[in-house]
Design a protein around this motif. Structure first.
Motif, mmCIF file in Angstrom:
data_model
loop_
_atom_site.group_PDB
_atom_site.id
_atom_site.type_symbol
_atom_site.label_atom_id
_atom_site.label_comp_id
_atom_site.label_asym_id
_atom_site.label_seq_id
_atom_site.Cartn_x
_atom_site.Cartn_y
_atom_site.Cartn_z
ATOM 1 N N LEU A 27 -39.726 -105.662 -31.372
ATOM 2 C CA LEU A 27 -38.834 -104.753 -32.080
ATOM 3 C C LEU A 27 -39.359 -103.334 -31.937
ATOM 4 C CD1 LEU A 27 -38.785 -106.997 -35.221
ATOM 5 C CD2 LEU A 27 -36.866 -106.718 -33.653
ATOM 6 N N ARG A 28 -38.439 -102.372 -31.778
ATOM 7 C CA ARG A 28 -38.856 -100.962 -31.690
ATOM 8 C C ARG A 28 -38.677 -100.323 -33.063
ATOM 9 N NH1 ARG A 28 -38.984 -97.223 -26.965
ATOM 10 N NH2 ARG A 28 -37.682 -98.714 -25.887
ATOM 11 N N ASN A 29 -39.736 -99.658 -33.521
ATOM 12 C CA ASN A 29 -39.707 -99.043 -34.847
ATOM 13 C C ASN A 29 -39.325 -97.560 -34.777
ATOM 14 O OD1 ASN A 29 -42.095 -97.612 -34.175
ATOM 15 N ND2 ASN A 29 -43.376 -99.254 -34.983
ATOM 16 N N GLU A 30 -39.348 -96.908 -35.937
ATOM 17 C CA GLU A 30 -38.952 -95.497 -36.022
ATOM 18 C C GLU A 30 -39.923 -94.568 -35.302
ATOM 19 O OE1 GLU A 30 -41.755 -96.386 -39.261
ATOM 20 O OE2 GLU A 30 -39.913 -97.376 -38.623
ATOM 21 N N ARG A 31 -41.144 -95.044 -35.003
ATOM 22 C CA ARG A 31 -42.119 -94.239 -34.245
ATOM 23 C C ARG A 31 -41.957 -94.462 -32.740
ATOM 24 N NH1 ARG A 31 -44.730 -96.824 -38.148
ATOM 25 N NH2 ARG A 31 -45.817 -98.199 -36.703
ATOM 26 N N ARG A 32 -40.926 -95.196 -32.357
ATOM 27 C CA ARG A 32 -40.608 -95.524 -30.958
ATOM 28 C C ARG A 32 -41.613 -96.481 -30.339
ATOM 29 N NH1 ARG A 32 -36.347 -94.033 -29.130
ATOM 30 N NH2 ARG A 32 -36.891 -94.028 -26.944
ATOM 31 N N GLU A 33 -42.425 -97.130 -31.168
ATOM 32 C CA GLU A 33 -43.374 -98.144 -30.700
ATOM 33 C C GLU A 33 -42.698 -99.514 -30.716
ATOM 34 O OE1 GLU A 33 -47.593 -96.661 -32.602
ATOM 35 O OE2 GLU A 33 -46.299 -97.954 -33.787
ATOM 36 N N TRP A 34 -43.036 -100.332 -29.748
ATOM 37 C CA TRP A 34 -42.645 -101.732 -29.796
ATOM 38 C C TRP A 34 -43.664 -102.445 -30.672
ATOM 39 C CZ3 TRP A 34 -38.081 -103.414 -28.377
ATOM 40 C CH2 TRP A 34 -37.359 -102.671 -27.434
ATOM 41 N N GLU A 35 -43.183 -103.374 -31.477
ATOM 42 C CA GLU A 35 -44.074 -104.123 -32.349
ATOM 43 C C GLU A 35 -43.606 -105.565 -32.462
ATOM 44 O OE1 GLU A 35 -44.150 -102.396 -36.244
ATOM 45 O OE2 GLU A 35 -42.043 -102.784 -36.607
ATOM 46 N N ILE A 107 -34.160 -104.208 -30.315
ATOM 47 C CA ILE A 107 -34.780 -105.527 -30.196
ATOM 48 C C ILE A 107 -34.801 -105.883 -28.720
ATOM 49 C CG2 ILE A 107 -32.632 -106.857 -30.437
ATOM 50 C CD1 ILE A 107 -34.216 -108.760 -32.336
ATOM 51 N N GLY A 108 -35.824 -106.615 -28.288
ATOM 52 C CA GLY A 108 -35.889 -106.983 -26.882
ATOM 53 C C GLY A 108 -36.760 -108.203 -26.644
ATOM 54 N N LEU A 109 -36.531 -108.818 -25.502
ATOM 55 C CA LEU A 109 -37.337 -109.947 -25.024
ATOM 56 C C LEU A 109 -37.978 -109.512 -23.718
ATOM 57 C CD1 LEU A 109 -34.699 -112.685 -25.820
ATOM 58 C CD2 LEU A 109 -36.965 -112.510 -26.885
ATOM 59 N N PHE A 110 -39.303 -109.636 -23.617
ATOM 60 C CA PHE A 110 -40.053 -109.094 -22.490
ATOM 61 C C PHE A 110 -40.945 -110.153 -21.865
ATOM 62 C CE2 PHE A 110 -39.049 -105.663 -25.355
ATOM 63 C CZ PHE A 110 -38.615 -104.661 -24.512
ATOM 64 N N GLY A 111 -40.969 -110.177 -20.546
ATOM 65 C CA GLY A 111 -41.867 -111.064 -19.820
ATOM 66 C C GLY A 111 -43.304 -110.579 -19.920
ATOM 67 N N ARG A 112 -44.216 -111.486 -19.676
ATOM 68 C CA ARG A 112 -45.647 -111.173 -19.783
ATOM 69 C C ARG A 112 -46.041 -109.975 -18.927
ATOM 70 N NH1 ARG A 112 -50.466 -115.701 -19.311
ATOM 71 N NH2 ARG A 112 -52.131 -114.348 -20.093
#
Length: 138
Positions: A27-35, A107-112
């Motif tokens: 999930l991407r937060n308000e700080r533009r970080e994925w978490e 929201i996203g799904l990411f490969g290794r």
């Protein structure tokens, strides 16, 4: 002599959720970080219960908690510290797409192979790698 107040930090319990295609849910937060999905531990709640509740609230995915992966202290903004606890998580059904809640921007799904290039704290990346290599994930 004054008794100093001990420092206490909020606890955030996060889950590394890998779908049936081997992609990590982020999930991407308000700080533009994925978490990782997850959130604040509530009074009287067990960490393993917290992460399952938070994943359902944030993504509409039901899950079952697996092993504890890591703990680390994160400073999201100067002067604020959060204890991060990460678990490996087994999704119960990933045939439906996760749903974005109001708490995040994307929201996203990411490969290794995509994880190293993402803007996210190194502790999350470490937990993701640990879960991919963990025998309990299979």
């Amino acid at each position: 002599m004054d008794n100093p107040t001990p420092r206490t930090w909020p606890v955030s319990v996060k889950g590394v959720v890998v779908d049936h295609e081997g992609r990590v849910l982020l999930l991407r937060n308000e700080r533009r970080e994925w978490e990782l999905p997850g959130g604040r531990l509530e009074l009287g709640e067990e960490p393993a219960e917290c992460v399952v509740r938070e994943i359902a609230e944030e993504t509409m995915w039901d899950a079952k908690t697996g092993p504890l992966l890591d703990t680390w202290v994160y400073q999201p903004i100067p002067g604020r510290h959060v204890l991060i606890v990460t678990y490996g998580v087994h999704p119960l059904d990933t045939r439906t797409a996760p749903v974005l809640s109001h708490e995040h921007k994307e929201i996203g799904l990411f490969g290794r192979a995509e994880i190293p290039a993402l803007f996210m704290p190194d502790g999350y990346k470490r937990s993701i790698e640990t879960w991919f290599d963990h025998p309990a994930r299979a």
